[in-house]
Enzyme design. Structure first.
Site, mmCIF file in Angstrom:
data_model
loop_
_atom_site.group_PDB
_atom_site.id
_atom_site.type_symbol
_atom_site.label_atom_id
_atom_site.label_comp_id
_atom_site.label_asym_id
_atom_site.label_seq_id
_atom_site.Cartn_x
_atom_site.Cartn_y
_atom_site.Cartn_z
ATOM 1 N N ASN A 1 -19.606 -29.477 65.435
ATOM 2 C CA ASN A 1 -18.447 -29.805 66.271
ATOM 3 C C ASN A 1 -17.608 -28.575 66.609
ATOM 4 O OD1 ASN A 1 -19.118 -32.498 66.382
ATOM 5 N ND2 ASN A 1 -17.831 -33.077 64.653
ATOM 6 N N GLY B 1 -10.585 -33.632 61.401
ATOM 7 C CA GLY B 1 -11.088 -34.852 60.790
ATOM 8 C C GLY B 1 -12.601 -34.947 60.653
ATOM 9 N N ASP B 2 -13.344 -34.125 61.413
ATOM 10 C CA ASP B 2 -14.805 -34.118 61.302
ATOM 11 C C ASP B 2 -15.289 -32.703 61.585
ATOM 12 O OD1 ASP B 2 -17.403 -34.961 60.954
ATOM 13 O OD2 ASP B 2 -17.591 -35.900 62.909
ATOM 14 N N LEU B 3 -14.722 -31.759 60.844
ATOM 15 C CA LEU B 3 -14.921 -30.347 61.133
ATOM 16 C C LEU B 3 -16.169 -29.816 60.433
ATOM 17 C CD1 LEU B 3 -13.455 -28.007 62.657
ATOM 18 C CD2 LEU B 3 -12.585 -27.309 60.421
#
Length: 267
Positions: free
Chosen positions: A183, A177-179
């Site tokens: 991260n 979802g926030d790759l």
């Protein structure tokens, strides 16, 4: 009220000797803490850290490398600190394997049991069995009231015709979802951990679109992912979502990048 670090020491059964604030963290304050017993850990404080813990454990259940959760209580999450001295540019092959494990976990619905958020920007995750509807409502139309009128009109036109561009029922894969590289923790040529998830179930191509926003994976990486025909043409649609979040958070050049995605799609 006890300080976050006193609480952390109590939860871990030892004193916190020092703490250093880390950059990042849209949803929480993040610090590296050093404990009296010599260990170090990552302490996060915020309103949604319990949800983050659930996401991390969901990812771990499918053999995805994520930090171990040392404690979570009343807005405080303490995580194992993982090695991160490598570069993602040396780890594309292993990242493709990691994403295979992540995206193998599936669901009967798109979305997630709870809404989430990037700072003040809500992430609506209402479950749906229609991917086109989910993306149109929860990832496109949700921004219309928050961006300038011309951009909003272009987004609305795309949302109205979205079924012409993306599949109605791709397999609902677990998404990070926030790759992006910030991260993705790496050590030598391996991924040591994925952090800061904003999980939900959806088309796995969404994670790849986010990854390409700030990074440039090589062709061999995409080949290893074994994507469906037409994936490249769908990337501007999926890339538009994080760009619109950035428009709302930061403005500036992200507005032009969002417009460029719409240009590619003919809107």
């Amino acid at each position: 009220m006890r300080s976050m670090f006193a609480r952390a020491g109590s939860l871990l059964g030892t004193q916190v000797q020092s703490a250093a604030r880390l950059s990042g963290g849209d949803l929480s304050s993040v610090s590296r803490i050093v404990l009296a017993d010599g260990r170090s850990a990552i302490a996060k404080h915020g309103p949604k850290v319990a949800m983050e813990a659930v996401m991390l454990e969901t990812m771990r259940a499918n053999n995805v490398p994520v930090p171990h959760i040392l404690a979570v209580e009343n807005g405080l999450l303490i995580l194992e600190e993982r090695s991160a001295s490598g570069r993602v540019t040396r780890s594309w092959s292993h990242l493709a394997e990691v994403l295979d494990h992540l995206h193998a976990l599936t669901s009967q619905h798109y979305g997630w049991p709870q809404d989430y958020g990037f700072g003040p920007v809500d992430i609506a995750n209402a479950r749906s069995t229609d991917w086109v509807e989910f993306w149109a409502e929860n990832r496109l139309r949700c921004h219309l009231a928050h961006v300038e009128p011309h951009l909003a009109q272009r987004i609305a036109r795309l949302a109205d015709r979205l079924g012409d561009f993306i599949p109605k029922a791709p397999r609902p894969a677990l998404l990070h979802g926030d790759l992006w590289s910030g991260n993705i923790l790496t050590e030598q040529d391996h991924v040591s951990g994925l952090i800061d998830p904003a999980c939900y179930y959806g088309d796995r191509e969404v994670d790849l679109a986010m990854l390409s926003l700030f990074d440039q994976p090589p062709g061999a990486f995409y080949d290893a992912c074994g994507l469906d025909d037409g994936w490249l043409e769908r990337q501007p649609i999926y890339r538009l979502w994080p760009l619109l979040v950035h428009v709302r958070l930061f403005g500036g050049a992200y507005h032009q990048q969002a417009g460029a995605c719409l240009d590619l799609l003919g809107f």
